[in-house]
Write a protein that holds these residues in place. Structure first.
Motif, PDB file in Angstrom:
ATOM      1  N   ASP A 246       4.088  63.837  43.611  1.00 16.40           N
ATOM      2  CA  ASP A 246       3.460  62.930  43.055  1.00 16.40           C
ATOM      3  C   ASP A 246       2.513  63.312  41.981  1.00 16.40           C
ATOM      4  O   ASP A 246       1.985  62.588  41.206  1.00 16.40           O
ATOM      5  CB  ASP A 246       2.963  61.765  43.652  1.00 16.40           C
ATOM      6  N   GLY A 247       2.687  64.648  41.555  1.00 18.59           N
ATOM      7  CA  GLY A 247       1.822  65.418  40.585  1.00 18.59           C
ATOM      8  C   GLY A 247       0.275  65.678  41.352  1.00 18.59           C
ATOM      9  O   GLY A 247      -0.508  66.140  40.564  1.00 18.59           O
ATOM     10  N   ARG A 248       0.121  65.158  42.467  1.00 18.53           N
ATOM     11  CA  ARG A 248      -0.983  65.823  43.121  1.00 18.53           C
ATOM     12  C   ARG A 248      -0.991  66.207  44.549  1.00 18.53           C
ATOM     13  O   ARG A 248      -1.257  67.625  44.931  1.00 18.53           O
ATOM     14  CB  ARG A 248      -1.887  64.537  43.234  1.00 18.53           C
ATOM     15  N   THR A 249       0.073  65.680  45.507  1.00 14.59           N
ATOM     16  CA  THR A 249       0.043  66.148  46.686  1.00 14.59           C
ATOM     17  C   THR A 249       1.405  66.962  46.604  1.00 14.59           C
ATOM     18  O   THR A 249       2.582  66.492  46.373  1.00 14.59           O
ATOM     19  CB  THR A 249       0.454  64.951  47.665  1.00 14.59           C
ATOM     20  N   ARG A 250       1.173  68.203  46.325  1.00 13.40           N
ATOM     21  CA  ARG A 250       2.511  69.169  46.227  1.00 13.40           C
ATOM     22  C   ARG A 250       3.255  69.251  47.209  1.00 13.40           C
ATOM     23  O   ARG A 250       2.889  69.220  48.368  1.00 13.40           O
ATOM     24  CB  ARG A 250       1.973  70.538  45.710  1.00 13.40           C
ATOM     25  N   ASP A 251       4.675  69.652  47.038  1.00 10.92           N
ATOM     26  CA  ASP A 251       5.968  69.767  47.915  1.00 10.92           C
ATOM     27  C   ASP A 251       6.189  68.826  48.970  1.00 10.92           C
ATOM     28  O   ASP A 251       6.649  68.898  49.987  1.00 10.92           O
ATOM     29  CB  ASP A 251       5.571  71.249  48.637  1.00 10.92           C
ATOM     30  N   VAL A 252       5.604  67.643  48.639  1.00 16.30           N
ATOM     31  CA  VAL A 252       5.816  66.250  49.275  1.00 16.30           C
ATOM     32  C   VAL A 252       6.839  65.732  48.707  1.00 16.30           C
ATOM     33  O   VAL A 252       6.601  65.072  47.651  1.00 16.30           O
ATOM     34  CB  VAL A 252       4.514  65.557  49.829  1.00 16.30           C
ATOM     35  N   ARG A 253       8.003  65.580  49.371  1.00 17.61           N
ATOM     36  CA  ARG A 253       9.415  64.822  48.332  1.00 17.61           C
ATOM     37  C   ARG A 253       9.163  63.564  48.339  1.00 17.61           C
ATOM     38  O   ARG A 253       8.801  62.862  49.501  1.00 17.61           O
ATOM     39  CB  ARG A 253      10.644  65.438  48.789  1.00 17.61           C
ATOM     40  N   LEU A 254       9.639  62.700  47.373  1.00 20.51           N
ATOM     41  CA  LEU A 254       9.555  61.201  47.198  1.00 20.51           C
ATOM     42  C   LEU A 254      10.985  60.704  47.024  1.00 20.51           C
ATOM     43  O   LEU A 254      11.802  61.034  46.357  1.00 20.51           O
ATOM     44  CB  LEU A 254       8.711  60.771  46.005  1.00 20.51           C
ATOM     45  N   PRO A 255      11.366  60.267  48.401  1.00 23.85           N
ATOM     46  CA  PRO A 255      12.634  59.767  48.454  1.00 23.85           C
ATOM     47  C   PRO A 255      13.088  58.572  47.544  1.00 23.85           C
ATOM     48  O   PRO A 255      12.233  57.726  47.246  1.00 23.85           O
ATOM     49  CB  PRO A 255      12.982  59.351  50.023  1.00 23.85           C
ATOM     50  N   ILE A 256      14.295  58.742  46.738  1.00 27.35           N
ATOM     51  CA  ILE A 256      15.022  57.584  46.181  1.00 27.35           C
ATOM     52  C   ILE A 256      16.114  56.968  46.678  1.00 27.35           C
ATOM     53  O   ILE A 256      17.126  57.978  46.870  1.00 27.35           O
ATOM     54  CB  ILE A 256      15.187  58.120  44.501  1.00 27.35           C
ATOM     55  N   LYS A 257      16.203  55.835  46.980  1.00 26.57           N
ATOM     56  CA  LYS A 257      17.361  55.236  47.727  1.00 26.57           C
ATOM     57  C   LYS A 257      18.000  54.090  46.797  1.00 26.57           C
ATOM     58  O   LYS A 257      17.254  53.379  46.423  1.00 26.57           O
ATOM     59  CB  LYS A 257      17.243  54.789  48.951  1.00 26.57           C
ATOM     60  N   VAL A 258      19.264  54.296  46.350  1.00 25.73           N
ATOM     61  CA  VAL A 258      19.762  53.022  45.512  1.00 25.73           C
ATOM     62  C   VAL A 258      20.954  52.396  46.193  1.00 25.73           C
ATOM     63  O   VAL A 258      21.798  53.434  46.802  1.00 25.73           O
ATOM     64  CB  VAL A 258      20.082  53.808  44.334  1.00 25.73           C
ATOM     65  N   THR A 259      20.940  51.219  46.807  1.00 24.04           N
ATOM     66  CA  THR A 259      22.230  50.413  47.229  1.00 24.04           C
ATOM     67  C   THR A 259      22.679  49.599  46.138  1.00 24.04           C
ATOM     68  O   THR A 259      21.816  48.488  45.698  1.00 24.04           O
ATOM     69  CB  THR A 259      21.622  49.729  48.628  1.00 24.04           C
ATOM     70  N   VAL A 260      23.906  49.759  45.724  1.00 21.28           N
ATOM     71  CA  VAL A 260      24.474  48.588  44.892  1.00 21.28           C
ATOM     72  C   VAL A 260      25.131  47.711  45.555  1.00 21.28           C
ATOM     73  O   VAL A 260      26.169  48.034  46.218  1.00 21.28           O
ATOM     74  CB  VAL A 260      25.378  49.658  43.824  1.00 21.28           C
ATOM     75  N   ARG A 261      25.036  46.499  45.580  1.00 24.35           N
ATOM     76  CA  ARG A 261      25.800  45.454  46.039  1.00 24.35           C
ATOM     77  C   ARG A 261      26.523  44.602  45.187  1.00 24.35           C
ATOM     78  O   ARG A 261      26.113  44.134  44.251  1.00 24.35           O
ATOM     79  CB  ARG A 261      25.143  44.456  46.969  1.00 24.35           C
ATOM     80  N   VAL A 262      27.928  44.661  45.111  1.00 25.03           N
ATOM     81  CA  VAL A 262      28.883  43.893  44.408  1.00 25.03           C
ATOM     82  C   VAL A 262      29.403  42.758  45.185  1.00 25.03           C
ATOM     83  O   VAL A 262      30.046  43.159  46.105  1.00 25.03           O
ATOM     84  CB  VAL A 262      29.868  44.931  43.986  1.00 25.03           C
ATOM     85  N   ARG A 263      29.350  41.723  44.741  1.00 22.62           N
ATOM     86  CA  ARG A 263      29.897  40.478  45.254  1.00 22.62           C
ATOM     87  C   ARG A 263      30.514  39.736  44.175  1.00 22.62           C
ATOM     88  O   ARG A 263      29.735  38.921  43.316  1.00 22.62           O
ATOM     89  CB  ARG A 263      28.873  39.573  45.888  1.00 22.62           C
ATOM     90  N   GLY A 264      31.675  39.543  43.883  1.00 19.23           N
ATOM     91  CA  GLY A 264      32.515  38.859  42.866  1.00 19.23           C
ATOM     92  C   GLY A 264      31.813  39.609  41.621  1.00 19.23           C
ATOM     93  O   GLY A 264      32.178  40.760  41.436  1.00 19.23           O
ATOM     94  N   ASP A 265      31.408  38.674  40.845  1.00 17.37           N
ATOM     95  CA  ASP A 265      30.955  39.037  39.651  1.00 17.37           C
ATOM     96  C   ASP A 265      29.528  39.190  39.415  1.00 17.37           C
ATOM     97  O   ASP A 265      28.905  39.370  38.284  1.00 17.37           O
ATOM     98  CB  ASP A 265      31.615  38.279  38.241  1.00 17.37           C
ATOM     99  N   ASP A 266      28.896  39.212  40.640  1.00 22.44           N
ATOM    100  CA  ASP A 266      27.284  39.847  40.638  1.00 22.44           C
ATOM    101  C   ASP A 266      27.261  40.944  41.404  1.00 22.44           C
ATOM    102  O   ASP A 266      27.911  41.429  41.882  1.00 22.44           O
ATOM    103  CB  ASP A 266      26.618  38.651  41.470  1.00 22.44           C
TER     104      ASP A 266
END
Length: 591
Positions: A246-266
């Motif tokens: 985060d620019g201050r607390t070094r070597d502590v990874r920040l997880p990024i998780k993306v879930t894409v939900r497709v339902r029909g045309d949404d």
């Protein structure tokens, strides 16, 4: 019910709207003084209806134009539609009221036609300095109030008369007023042009026709995106990565998780599982940045201008099918007063992870891992006169391999779309010099049937003592390979002092207000993209080209691509041994 507009008139009005937005953007960057706007074109401009829907947008940085509806909704909390007057100019940059982040200052003018409010002309641009804790850029600050001036829906002009108190306040709270105030004047001129041209369009075709055409164009763009979403099999598609720190607390990874939900045309992009908000500015404004990144991802994947035969206008319709979810208190939806200025690396990774999540079901549209980061560097110092000098630059990176071609080298990929800053501009105006600016030569690109793009290396040397802040990431998490391709290469940031002949030392990707001495050189080596497809399927002639371009070595060609190269005496140094290559590849495939 309004009368449907015929297809020819619809096309003409759509083209006219786009031309207006383009002219607004051109006026803005041509009239600006700071290099981040004048050269890099870190800006966006367009027209908006009474419901704050995007009618058209300039072909500039996607982040900017997609965020302006958020600005307008934020401004409405202070200025209801009944309070607008002809000649008003509103200034706005508050990240918790729709702005993309605080240095992106929005300028909005109402459009009155025959005395009635019909829409808005607006633009945003990244300003060089807004009086924050460190010059130009910030990372390690405690809250949003340390980001500098927060201008929350204030009338800079009221009925054509400038608010001199506010004008002096802004001028007196930036380190470079000569640049910031002139850039604001350029923004005002661009907004005025939008007002003028939109009224002229209504004069030509009539208000009812223009407004009905705008509605049909938005519906059409929505229909086109929904049509493409409907082709994706219903399901939940997930991809994960991490940010360095985060620019201050070094070597502590920040997880990024993306879930894409497709339902029909949404489609929904759910960021649940990503890092909680952090105590620095490494958070992302939800309305102005997080949502916009997700809108961009689907428009880029499914409505690409060069892969669709149909003309698809760039407007609000392409936002409607996409829902975005991020838990309150997470890095992508922080709770005020958390700082959230340094947000671009995170949204780049969201776009990249959306691509990764959908790659199994969109193999012909996805890339391998892109650099998906940002090297945003702020250099500054104080002249002998006591005046500040500040330079902000965006450094290029690379894309991953693509379904039918290599990843582009040294390019502003994904959401950036800014131009590089000419070195001549640097040398003419600032006490710095560029020692090196070329394609990276210390690593190999991600191998694949289509290799990843090569990153850039840029070395900037201080000719006087000064300061530097660097907003970047991806020193640790390499761009991913796909469909048998190999991973790319992460970034590096190195510092040495040329006058003392020091060996370069690696430092963290992001740092704030670093003191620079005379002769200090800061080098950024951007990521190289991941490979697409099995390297053993790469055309041997392309492998030879990479060798001749000095992107790889003969040993790398042999070990990774199974290509046998032999020295020749035809002036090219190397040639292909195709029979040996075919035999070696057969052996490697069998193994």
């Amino acid at each position: 019910m309004a009368k449907e507009i015929d297809p020819i008139t619809l096309q003409v009005i759509g083209g006219a709207l786009h031309a207006i937005a383009e002219q607004m953007g051109n006026v803005l960057y041509r009239m600006s003084y700071s290099s981040i706007i004048r050269e890099s074109q870190d800006l966006g401009a367009g027209l908006f209806d009474l419901d704050y829907n995007t009618l058209c947008e300039s072909d500039s940085t996607p982040m900017h134009i997609g965020s302006i509806p958020g600005y307008l909704h934020g401004i409405e909390k202070n200025i209801p539609k009944t309070d607008w007057k002809p000649g008003d100019v509103v200034i706005h940059n508050h990240p918790y009221y729709g702005a993309s982040h605080s240095p992106d200052i929005g300028i909005v003018m109402p459009i009155f036609y025959h005395g009635e409010l019909v829409g808005f002309s607006a633009n945003t641009a990244h300003h060089l300095d807004i009086g924050a804790a460190t010059p130009g850029l910030i990372i390690d600050v405690p809250d949003v109030f340390a980001e500098g001036m927060l201008l929350n829906g204030l009338k800079l002009y009221e009925a054509g008369k400038r608010n001199e108190t506010l004008w002096r306040y802004i001028s007196g709270n930036t380190r470079v007023p000569g640049l910031v105030m002139r850039d604001l004047e350029a923004q005002i001129a661009a907004a005025e042009l939008g007002v003028k041209l939109y009224c002229e369009l209504m004069d030509t075709y009539g208000r009812d026709t223009v407004e009905q055409a705008s509605k049909q164009l938005m519906d059409y763009s929505e229909h086109m995106l929904r049509r493409e979403i409907a082709k994706i099999p219903d399901g939940d598609y997930t991809a994960e990565g991490f940010m360095d720190d985060d620019g201050r607390t070094r070597d502590v990874r920040l997880p990024i998780k993306v879930t894409v939900r497709v339902r029909g045309d949404d489609v929904e992009v759910d960021l649940t599982g990503s890092s909680p908000q952090v105590p620095t500015a490494f958070n992302v404004p939800f309305e102005g940045s997080t949502k916009v990144a997700c809108y961009f991802a689907f428009r880029a994947l499914l409505l690409d201008t060069y892969t669709n035969q149909e003309y698809i206008p760039q407007n609000e319709g392409s936002f409607r099918p996409v829902k975005v979810t991020a838990p309150l208190g997470s890095i992508f939806n922080p709770i005020p007063p958390a700082a959230c200025e340094a947000r671009f690396n995170q949204i780049q990774r969201v776009v990249d992870l959306i691509i990764k999540a959908l790659a199994p079901v969109l193999p012909d549209k996805c890339t391998a891992g892109n650099a998906a980061c940002l090297s945003f560097a702020s250099y500054s110092g104080v002249r002998e006169t006591g005046d500040y000098w500040v330079l902000i630059e965006v450094n290029e990176a690379a894309m991953g391999g693509r379904p039918n071609s290599d990843g582009p080298d040294t390019i502003e990929e994904l959401m950036r779309n800014t131009r590089n800053n000419p070195l001549e501009d640097l040398g003419m105006h600032l006490p710095m010099i560029c020692d090196r600016y070329e394609i990276r030569d210390d690593v190999f690109p991600g191998a694949g049937k289509y290799r990843g793009g090569m990153g850039v290396v840029k070395s900037q040397r201080f000719l006087t003592p000064g300061f530097m802040t660097h907003e970047s990431d991806r020193n640790e998490d390499a761009p991913w390979g796909i469909f048998g391709g190999q991973d790319g290469i992460p970034a590096r940031v190195r510092i040495h002092n040329a006058a003392r002949a020091e060996e370069p030392r690696d430092v963290y990707a992001k740092f704030s207000g670093m003191r620079a001495e005379l002769g200090d050189v800061v080098s950024y080596l951007s990521p190289c993209g991941g490979g697409f497809g099995n390297p053993l399927e790469r055309d041997p002639a392309k492998v030879l080209d990479d060798l001749l371009d000095e992107f790889i070595t003969p040993e790398h060609a042999l070990e990774v691509y199974g290509v046998v190269l032999a020295p020749v005496s035809n002036g090219y140094k190397w040639g292909l041994d195709l029979p040996a290559t075919e035999a070696l590849r057969a052996t490697m495939r069998a193994a």
